[in-house]
Design an enzyme around this catalytic site. Sequence first.
Site, PDB file in Angstrom:
ATOM      1  CB  CYS A 158      -0.932  -0.017   1.205  1.00 41.21           C
ATOM      2  SG  CYS A 158      -1.970   1.446   1.321  1.00 41.21           S
ATOM      3  CB  CYS A 163      -0.459   2.517   4.031  1.00 38.65           C
ATOM      4  SG  CYS A 163      -1.927   1.749   3.364  1.00 38.65           S
ATOM      5  CG  ASP A 164       3.185   1.332   4.560  1.00 38.74           C
ATOM      6  OD1 ASP A 164       2.794   1.860   5.611  1.00 38.74           O
ATOM      7  OD2 ASP A 164       2.902   0.170   4.238  1.00 38.74           O
TER       8      ASP A 164
END
Length: 306
Positions: free
Chosen positions: A131, A134-135
């Site tokens: 992701c 997300c990261d």
Amino acid sequence: MLNVLIIGSGCAGNTAAIYAARANLEPLVVEGPEAGGQLTLTTEVENFPGFPEGIMGPELVENMKKQAQRFGAIFKPGHVARVDLSERPFKVWIGGDMVETKTLIVAAGASARWLGLDSEQQLIGHGVSSCATCDGFFFRGQPVAVIGGGDSAMEEATFLTKFASEVSIIHRRSEFRASKIMLDRARANEKIDWIVNATVEDVFEPAQKAVSGLKLKSTVDGREWEHKTNALFLAIGHIPNTKVFRGQLDLDAQGYIVSHGGARTNVAGVFHAGDVQDKVYRQAITAAGAGCMAAIEAERFLEAEQ
Ligand code: NAP
């Protein structure tokens, strides 16, 4: 006889449980084989509203579970082996036990496809991620790599150029499955470089709990080499967890539940929530919103039935 059975305990399932429990419907949540869902695979979540300092993914989903339990939701480990949605009440087999329910919320999620390498699995959350949203932020000013040749790979690579010093797209062929517009956008981005006809054979270095490089192999001549990078983002597709619903719920060609408006499926009384239906947004907050919608629809369905 249950009022509401919720399949899945990620953001979608847990939010549905909070709403259904607060409506006094005493929902049962079957946690599934990946209890807590995809958030348990992430580290810090910085884009879920309400947490100005961010929150760890596993903690966020655990908090949702506690919140649902506070209002009486029951969580049961195990996974659904079979369902019979041909008549109401619906029958659901959890392991060997059969339960009957008036409504069903399917929040079984989708699982990211992984390469399956030992080193990759050990480094999830330590530089290996499925992701970018997300990261990606954690790799500001650093080189990162994205594997895949579809729209997700193009989208994630383009997104990652906002943070990373350079983004390498690694693809096993030289033709791309991605749509022309997304491919062209990525090609026009000077921060993206392209490694085609190559597969990832190993990820370095699990012992250091960080990614330092990849062992790549040419699909043309078998040559192997090391590519230095600080993160590996997998964008090789997701697999919706809908196998047990085949033949009973309308699924699209990739196996995602087809929505019949709102949170409705083709079967009255069965509702969908989260990544089991959504292949476009796939965010914790959109899954939570979808869980809320499904619980409200289940509550209204039960009211109308009385
Ligand atoms: P996808 O289209 O299935 O592409 C997956 C890519 O991963 C393919 O290039 C595939 O290579 C590669 N791959 C699969 N398994 C692999 C493995 N084991 N090792 C190395 N490479 C592997 O998946 P997606 O990109 O996630 O897209 C899914 C759907 O969502 C598509 O319909 C897409 O259009 C849509 N989507 C749309 C948007 C948008 O419009 N904004 C954004 C994202 C996704 P091969 O090509 O060689 O098979």
